[in-house]
Enzyme design. Structure first.
Site, mmCIF file in Angstrom:
data_model
loop_
_atom_site.group_PDB
_atom_site.id
_atom_site.type_symbol
_atom_site.label_atom_id
_atom_site.label_comp_id
_atom_site.label_asym_id
_atom_site.label_seq_id
_atom_site.Cartn_x
_atom_site.Cartn_y
_atom_site.Cartn_z
ATOM 1 N N HIS E 14 -2.728 35.063 91.898
ATOM 2 C CA HIS E 14 -1.569 34.226 92.508
ATOM 3 C C HIS E 14 -0.264 34.431 91.560
ATOM 4 O O HIS E 14 -0.415 34.855 90.347
ATOM 5 C CB HIS E 14 -1.861 33.044 92.963
ATOM 6 C CG HIS E 14 -1.806 32.109 91.666
ATOM 7 N ND1 HIS E 14 -1.415 30.519 91.750
ATOM 8 C CD2 HIS E 14 -2.238 32.099 90.395
ATOM 9 C CE1 HIS E 14 -1.429 29.939 90.707
ATOM 10 N NE2 HIS E 14 -1.784 30.780 89.805
ATOM 11 N N CYS E 33 3.105 31.046 84.696
ATOM 12 C CA CYS E 33 2.553 31.022 85.986
ATOM 13 C C CYS E 33 3.317 32.008 86.886
ATOM 14 O O CYS E 33 3.017 32.278 88.092
ATOM 15 C CB CYS E 33 2.120 29.934 86.583
ATOM 16 S SG CYS E 33 1.000 28.959 85.571
ATOM 17 N N HIS E 39 -1.327 36.980 87.894
ATOM 18 C CA HIS E 39 -2.392 36.660 87.107
ATOM 19 C C HIS E 39 -3.679 36.085 88.109
ATOM 20 O O HIS E 39 -3.324 36.068 89.376
ATOM 21 C CB HIS E 39 -2.228 35.690 86.031
ATOM 22 C CG HIS E 39 -1.867 34.253 86.521
ATOM 23 N ND1 HIS E 39 -0.484 34.045 87.132
ATOM 24 C CD2 HIS E 39 -2.439 33.183 86.671
ATOM 25 C CE1 HIS E 39 -0.546 32.640 87.425
ATOM 26 N NE2 HIS E 39 -1.601 32.073 87.009
ATOM 27 N N HIS E 41 -7.538 33.421 88.861
ATOM 28 C CA HIS E 41 -8.324 32.351 88.472
ATOM 29 C C HIS E 41 -9.647 32.387 89.202
ATOM 30 O O HIS E 41 -9.619 32.842 90.220
ATOM 31 C CB HIS E 41 -7.821 30.978 88.383
ATOM 32 C CG HIS E 41 -6.308 30.526 87.933
ATOM 33 N ND1 HIS E 41 -6.500 30.238 86.247
ATOM 34 C CD2 HIS E 41 -4.976 30.655 88.240
ATOM 35 C CE1 HIS E 41 -5.099 30.327 86.021
ATOM 36 N NE2 HIS E 41 -4.466 30.267 87.223
ATOM 37 N N ASP E 79 -11.441 34.766 98.385
ATOM 38 C CA ASP E 79 -12.110 35.285 97.333
ATOM 39 C C ASP E 79 -11.613 36.694 97.008
ATOM 40 O O ASP E 79 -11.890 37.461 98.222
ATOM 41 C CB ASP E 79 -13.678 35.251 97.631
ATOM 42 C CG ASP E 79 -14.269 35.696 96.397
ATOM 43 O OD1 ASP E 79 -13.999 35.255 95.135
ATOM 44 O OD2 ASP E 79 -15.441 36.272 96.544
ATOM 45 N N HIS E 80 -11.309 37.214 96.089
ATOM 46 C CA HIS E 80 -10.991 38.404 95.649
ATOM 47 C C HIS E 80 -9.678 39.048 96.106
ATOM 48 O O HIS E 80 -9.679 40.217 96.498
ATOM 49 C CB HIS E 80 -12.397 39.355 95.874
ATOM 50 C CG HIS E 80 -13.225 39.410 94.698
ATOM 51 N ND1 HIS E 80 -13.797 38.342 94.367
ATOM 52 C CD2 HIS E 80 -13.379 40.220 93.548
ATOM 53 C CE1 HIS E 80 -14.624 38.520 93.218
ATOM 54 N NE2 HIS E 80 -14.421 39.560 92.667
ATOM 55 N N GLU E 126 -8.598 24.630 88.831
ATOM 56 C CA GLU E 126 -7.908 25.807 88.440
ATOM 57 C C GLU E 126 -8.466 26.423 87.175
ATOM 58 O O GLU E 126 -8.696 27.352 86.877
ATOM 59 C CB GLU E 126 -6.532 25.807 88.562
ATOM 60 C CG GLU E 126 -5.785 26.990 88.583
ATOM 61 C CD GLU E 126 -4.200 26.889 88.568
ATOM 62 O OE1 GLU E 126 -3.483 27.252 89.432
ATOM 63 O OE2 GLU E 126 -3.626 26.472 87.477
#
Lengths: 136, 136, 136, 136, 136, 136
Positions: E14, E33, E39, E41, E79-80, E126
């Site tokens: 994100h 961020c 980047h 998480h 996810d991914h 996070e």
């Protein structure tokens, strides 16, 4: 040489005892773990393989393949099962974590060697305060 | 008002099922948790009490006293036991974590009220991915 | 060869300093860990022993026996104590985790060898970001 | 010989793929990790160094110095960055954890050797179920 | 009233930014961020539902059903993936964990109400040092 | 309403006792926590604030700002310190975690209210088995 570790989990019932011992002798050696009506744990399993990262894709071994081998050969046989009564590779053995680690090694090692890696370590945590490691 | 939480652990075998249902019906509703040969977990229990810190000693309740109540009334009855067969306060109940939380509340609440605090929450983790909370 | 690890915990005060150094020199080398009024940690200790599982009972070493040795020789001497002032086996030593690990090894090794196993590793976590391992 | 380990963390985006492969081939080999629009992880890094504790101060190596080397050479370059596009030491490499571990070793080893210790292990956890270890 | 919580995980890329702000303004408000190259998480998601345990089976809600709803409506979409570019329910929103928690609530709530339970809390971690909770 | 939680850590020495009590009385009430030569812990602190996410940037409160307040007002005063002797806001109080939670609330609440959020909860973990929560 690189080491890749995959963590999986299973929940199983077991009892530590020898049939050729009395309940008193079992209680003396195995303590509350010898309870004839069973108890159980959330076992955590770490499987470590070693090898050279492939020039082709940069992996020691595909982690998804490793996961599938562990599920197929070990976790699906143990999860929500009675380790003493329902798991072929523990049949006739005392259900200690030591014996379980050796048995899991024997299940996994030939499968992993089909994939250009070698099994390095089987680690099993029985409670947050106790774990066993076996290196073959 | 201050909330004090004590964590304790126990390892037990259990099975979720109803005797008035067939094995097929039990399997349909409870899945692999209905295995007739049992399975087990490392349960983690958090007991939260609330109260005003004492002017005398600054505690809501002595944490050692709270620990002793939890061990005496709950953990020593469940640890390394079969929850369905050997635990008086679960007798006749389906061994879900929900029912276990309510039963543990009923065991602990009167004991804690003897100590100028009130039971606030019983939380039980069955696996790292599932937990239950009950607030009375 | 199988490796069995037992985890135990203790909370202790300490200070890192040398009496033959000034406070300024101690502050320069040991930083905030040299605070003359002490500070403390929740130390986590992992003790690993190695051996062959017994044909008789399937254990490398009885985990309860291992626990009792660790409590008797180490944890009961350190827990809720001042490591510099109250712990015989740290007397005269700088209270680094490195020195603590070696001292604990020396306390445990002869006791464990009475039980057909050998001490393999002493691991001490001082904070979640730092730990020390000593293999003898 | 004593082993000191320092844990640090960084959050980064990455994608596993080869430019000389089609998207289909990348998907076949790297699965969802090949997503062209990136994904990311909270990576956990453990750096282990080994050496003799100094008679002078009792440390293998000052943990604050070790932390500063790791932040300067590794974490500050990776944290909140795109591993494929923005990290010099990963340029031109497939962004597997295996390759990342080797690259981090090469960044850290010469710096640590300036401090009378040797780099022993780089361990990287990508998710709670997968980690890589490299010993040089 | 009983509260049941299910934990699931997803790894996503994100970036926090507003298109109507300059890069400088985004950097000032969102810090690292706001990195334009993304980047990511390992997000941990806890979904809590509340209800009365059924007399029939003793559950608030079948945990497997809850898991399937979370996977279908939330995890499989995130996810991914790139949260800003590929997730329908985050489209047009700033990718803060606060906004993500509200969006996940809106995805899950109608599905859970089909099962005689109510959504009580969406919690998202996070990093190990930051989490968000939303109660509707 | 959204809840944002930030985790921070500090290591401190303390002793629970009352100067107007004898050592015997202190030992009876506070147990080994009354050791006159101190002990210590790795305390973990969770600070939860609540508010509406800003339309402007989507945060309840900037997590970096929250971190800086916690470090400035609390952690930097407690970390590697003696809680009884060196921390202004604990002066004259019995060093229980209950009293510490209330004191930290009083330090943090006015600072947080300067930022359009309200302090909701101070949670302090003293060991992995004990924690305190205070909601004002």
């Amino acid at each position: 040489m690189i080491y890749l570790t995959r963590r999986e989990r299973f929940s199983a019932a077991h009892r530590m005892f020898r049939q050729d011992w009395t309940d008193e002798k079992n209680l003396e050696v195995f303590g509350k773990c010898s309870n004839p009506k069973w108890h159980g744990h959330n076992y955590v399993l770490w499987v470590t393989v070693r090898g050279e990262p492939s020039d082709d894709h940069g992996f020691v071994m595909n982690a998804t393949t490793l996961k599938e081998i562990i599920l197929d050969k070990v976790v699906n046989k143990l999860d929500h099962r009675n380790m003493n009564l329902e798991v072929d590779f523990m049949s006739g053995k005392i259900a200690t974590t030591e014996n379980l680690a050796v048995a899991i090694w024997n299940e996994l090692s030939p499968e992993i060697e089909k994939h250009a890696a070698k099994l390095h370590c089987v680690k099993i945590e029985e409670t947050e305060n106790n774990f066993i490691e076996y290196y073959g």
